[in-house]
Design a protein around this motif. Structure first.
Motif, PDB file in Angstrom:
ATOM      1  N   GLU A   6      51.211  38.101  49.251  1.00 43.22           N
ATOM      2  CA  GLU A   6      50.161  37.838  48.309  1.00 43.22           C
ATOM      3  C   GLU A   6      48.909  38.554  48.385  1.00 43.22           C
ATOM      4  O   GLU A   6      48.266  38.862  47.228  1.00 43.22           O
ATOM      5  CB  GLU A   6      49.885  36.282  48.623  1.00 43.22           C
ATOM      6  N   GLU A  10      47.501  40.447  44.839  1.00 38.40           N
ATOM      7  CA  GLU A  10      46.350  39.866  44.475  1.00 38.40           C
ATOM      8  C   GLU A  10      45.277  41.185  44.282  1.00 38.40           C
ATOM      9  O   GLU A  10      44.663  41.567  43.272  1.00 38.40           O
ATOM     10  CB  GLU A  10      45.640  39.239  45.322  1.00 38.40           C
ATOM     11  N   LYS A  13      46.635  43.468  41.319  1.00 33.90           N
ATOM     12  CA  LYS A  13      46.233  42.711  40.033  1.00 33.90           C
ATOM     13  C   LYS A  13      44.562  43.096  39.929  1.00 33.90           C
ATOM     14  O   LYS A  13      44.173  43.612  38.854  1.00 33.90           O
ATOM     15  CB  LYS A  13      46.279  41.466  40.175  1.00 33.90           C
ATOM     16  N   ILE A  14      43.839  43.140  41.117  1.00 37.58           N
ATOM     17  CA  ILE A  14      42.367  43.544  40.832  1.00 37.58           C
ATOM     18  C   ILE A  14      42.190  44.934  40.668  1.00 37.58           C
ATOM     19  O   ILE A  14      41.536  45.222  39.836  1.00 37.58           O
ATOM     20  CB  ILE A  14      41.712  43.138  42.271  1.00 37.58           C
ATOM     21  N   LEU A  28      34.702  41.002  40.033  1.00 39.70           N
ATOM     22  CA  LEU A  28      36.231  40.614  39.687  1.00 39.70           C
ATOM     23  C   LEU A  28      36.539  40.164  41.170  1.00 39.70           C
ATOM     24  O   LEU A  28      37.341  39.204  41.288  1.00 39.70           O
ATOM     25  CB  LEU A  28      36.825  41.873  39.386  1.00 39.70           C
ATOM     26  N   LEU A  29      36.250  40.894  42.325  1.00 42.40           N
ATOM     27  CA  LEU A  29      36.396  40.330  43.724  1.00 42.40           C
ATOM     28  C   LEU A  29      36.027  39.129  43.941  1.00 42.40           C
ATOM     29  O   LEU A  29      36.669  38.121  44.303  1.00 42.40           O
ATOM     30  CB  LEU A  29      36.084  41.475  44.631  1.00 42.40           C
ATOM     31  N   LYS A  31      35.085  36.578  41.773  1.00 42.65           N
ATOM     32  CA  LYS A  31      35.723  35.641  40.928  1.00 42.65           C
ATOM     33  C   LYS A  31      37.209  35.222  41.553  1.00 42.65           C
ATOM     34  O   LYS A  31      37.361  34.106  41.564  1.00 42.65           O
ATOM     35  CB  LYS A  31      36.044  36.391  39.647  1.00 42.65           C
ATOM     36  N   GLU A  32      37.983  36.396  41.816  1.00 44.86           N
ATOM     37  CA  GLU A  32      39.359  36.227  42.304  1.00 44.86           C
ATOM     38  C   GLU A  32      39.564  35.744  43.564  1.00 44.86           C
ATOM     39  O   GLU A  32      40.087  34.551  43.877  1.00 44.86           O
ATOM     40  CB  GLU A  32      40.076  37.489  42.199  1.00 44.86           C
ATOM     41  N   LEU A  33      38.541  36.317  44.572  1.00 44.82           N
ATOM     42  CA  LEU A  33      38.710  35.768  46.022  1.00 44.82           C
ATOM     43  C   LEU A  33      37.932  34.628  46.544  1.00 44.82           C
ATOM     44  O   LEU A  33      38.425  34.015  47.354  1.00 44.82           O
ATOM     45  CB  LEU A  33      38.442  37.193  46.727  1.00 44.82           C
ATOM     46  N   GLU A  35      35.964  32.286  44.134  1.00 44.62           N
ATOM     47  CA  GLU A  35      36.222  31.321  43.215  1.00 44.62           C
ATOM     48  C   GLU A  35      37.547  30.689  42.729  1.00 44.62           C
ATOM     49  O   GLU A  35      37.599  29.592  42.791  1.00 44.62           O
ATOM     50  CB  GLU A  35      35.349  31.532  41.630  1.00 44.62           C
ATOM     51  N   ILE A  36      38.361  31.760  42.404  1.00 43.92           N
ATOM     52  CA  ILE A  36      39.642  31.100  42.083  1.00 43.92           C
ATOM     53  C   ILE A  36      40.507  30.920  43.340  1.00 43.92           C
ATOM     54  O   ILE A  36      41.114  29.755  43.529  1.00 43.92           O
ATOM     55  CB  ILE A  36      40.426  32.138  41.283  1.00 43.92           C
ATOM     56  N   LYS A  37      40.591  31.826  44.123  1.00 43.33           N
ATOM     57  CA  LYS A  37      41.788  31.725  45.545  1.00 43.33           C
ATOM     58  C   LYS A  37      40.787  30.961  46.433  1.00 43.33           C
ATOM     59  O   LYS A  37      41.712  30.133  47.261  1.00 43.33           O
ATOM     60  CB  LYS A  37      42.183  33.154  46.012  1.00 43.33           C
TER      61      LYS A  37
END
Length: 185
Positions: A6, A10, A13-14, A28-29, A31-33, A35-37
Motif C-alpha cells: 500500500e 500510494e 500514485k502521488i 497532494l501529500l 490530501k492523500e495521506l 485527509e483521505i487515507k
C-alpha cells in the motif's frame, strides 16, 4: 496498519501526479495521506514537512522517506521513496525523448501555461492547509501568537533580508527554544 505494498502504490500514485515538484506536491501529500487515507495527523504532517525541508534533498523525496519510515520502518521508507520517484523518472524520460523537440510549439507552451497556473494553486492550497495547523491553537482555533511571530520573523529573513532558507530555519528553531526555556512560552 499500512502494508508495504500500500505504501509503495500510494507513493507511486502521488509521484505520478505530483506536478510542480515538491512544493506543488505538498498539497497532494496532505490530501492523500492526512485527509483521505488518515495515515498521519495534521500535526505529524507539519512536523514531517519541517524535517523534510530542513534536511538535504528534495522535499517530496524526504517526506516520502520519513512517512514511509513512520508507517513501515526501514522497508516502508525504502518503498515509499522508490514509489515517489519511479513514475516521475519515467515521465521525465518520456518528455525528454518525445516532447522536448516541440517545447517551443504553441500548443505545448499553452498546455504548460495551464500546468504552471495549477501548480501555483497547489502550492497555495498547501500553504493554507499547513498554516492552519501551525498558526492556530489545536483546541481553540485561536491564533498562536508565538508561532505567528516566528513565522513573521522567518518571512522577513527570507523575503526582506534575502537570506538562505537554512538561516531562517536555524534562527526560527533557536528563537523557539529561547522563548520556551527563557520565558516558558
Amino acid at each position: 496498519m499500512v502494508t508495504l505494498l500500500e505504501l509503495f502504490i500510494e507513493f507511486a500514485k502521488i509521484g505520478a501526479i505530483m506536478f510542480g515538484g515538491g512544493y506543488g506536491g505538498i498539497s497532494l501529500l496532505y490530501k492523500e495521506l492526512v485527509e483521505i487515507k488518515g495515515w498521519i495527523s495534521d500535526q505529524e504532517f507539519v512536523e514531517i514537512l519541517g524535517v523534510a525541508e530542513s534536511t538535504p534533498g528534495p522535499i517530496a523525496i524526504n517526506s516520502a522517506t520519513w512517512i514511509g519510515y513512520k508507517l513501515g520502518g526501514i522497508p516502508g521508507s525504502l518503498l515509499a521513496t522508490l514509489g515517489v520517484i519511479t513514475v516521475p523518472y519515467f515521465v521525465i524520460m518520456a518528455i525528454v525523448l518525445s516532447l522536448y523537440p516541440y517545447m517551443e510549439h504553441p500548443v505545448v507552451r499553452t498546455a504548460f501555461r495551464g500546468i504552471n497556473a495549477a501548480v501555483v494553486a497547489l502550492i497555495l492550497y498547501a500553504l493554507i492547509s499547513v498554516s492552519r495547523t501551525v498558526l492556530l491553537e489545536k483546541n481553540t482555533g485561536m491564533i498562536n501568537f508565538v508561532a505567528l511571530g516566528i513565522f513573521l520573523i522567518a518571512f522577513i529573513i527570507l523575503y526582506v533580508l534575502k537570506q538562505h532558507p537554512f538561516v531562517s530555519i536555524v534562527i526560527s528553531a533557536g528563537l523557539s527554544l529561547a522563548l520556551k526555556f527563557l520565558f516558558g512560552i
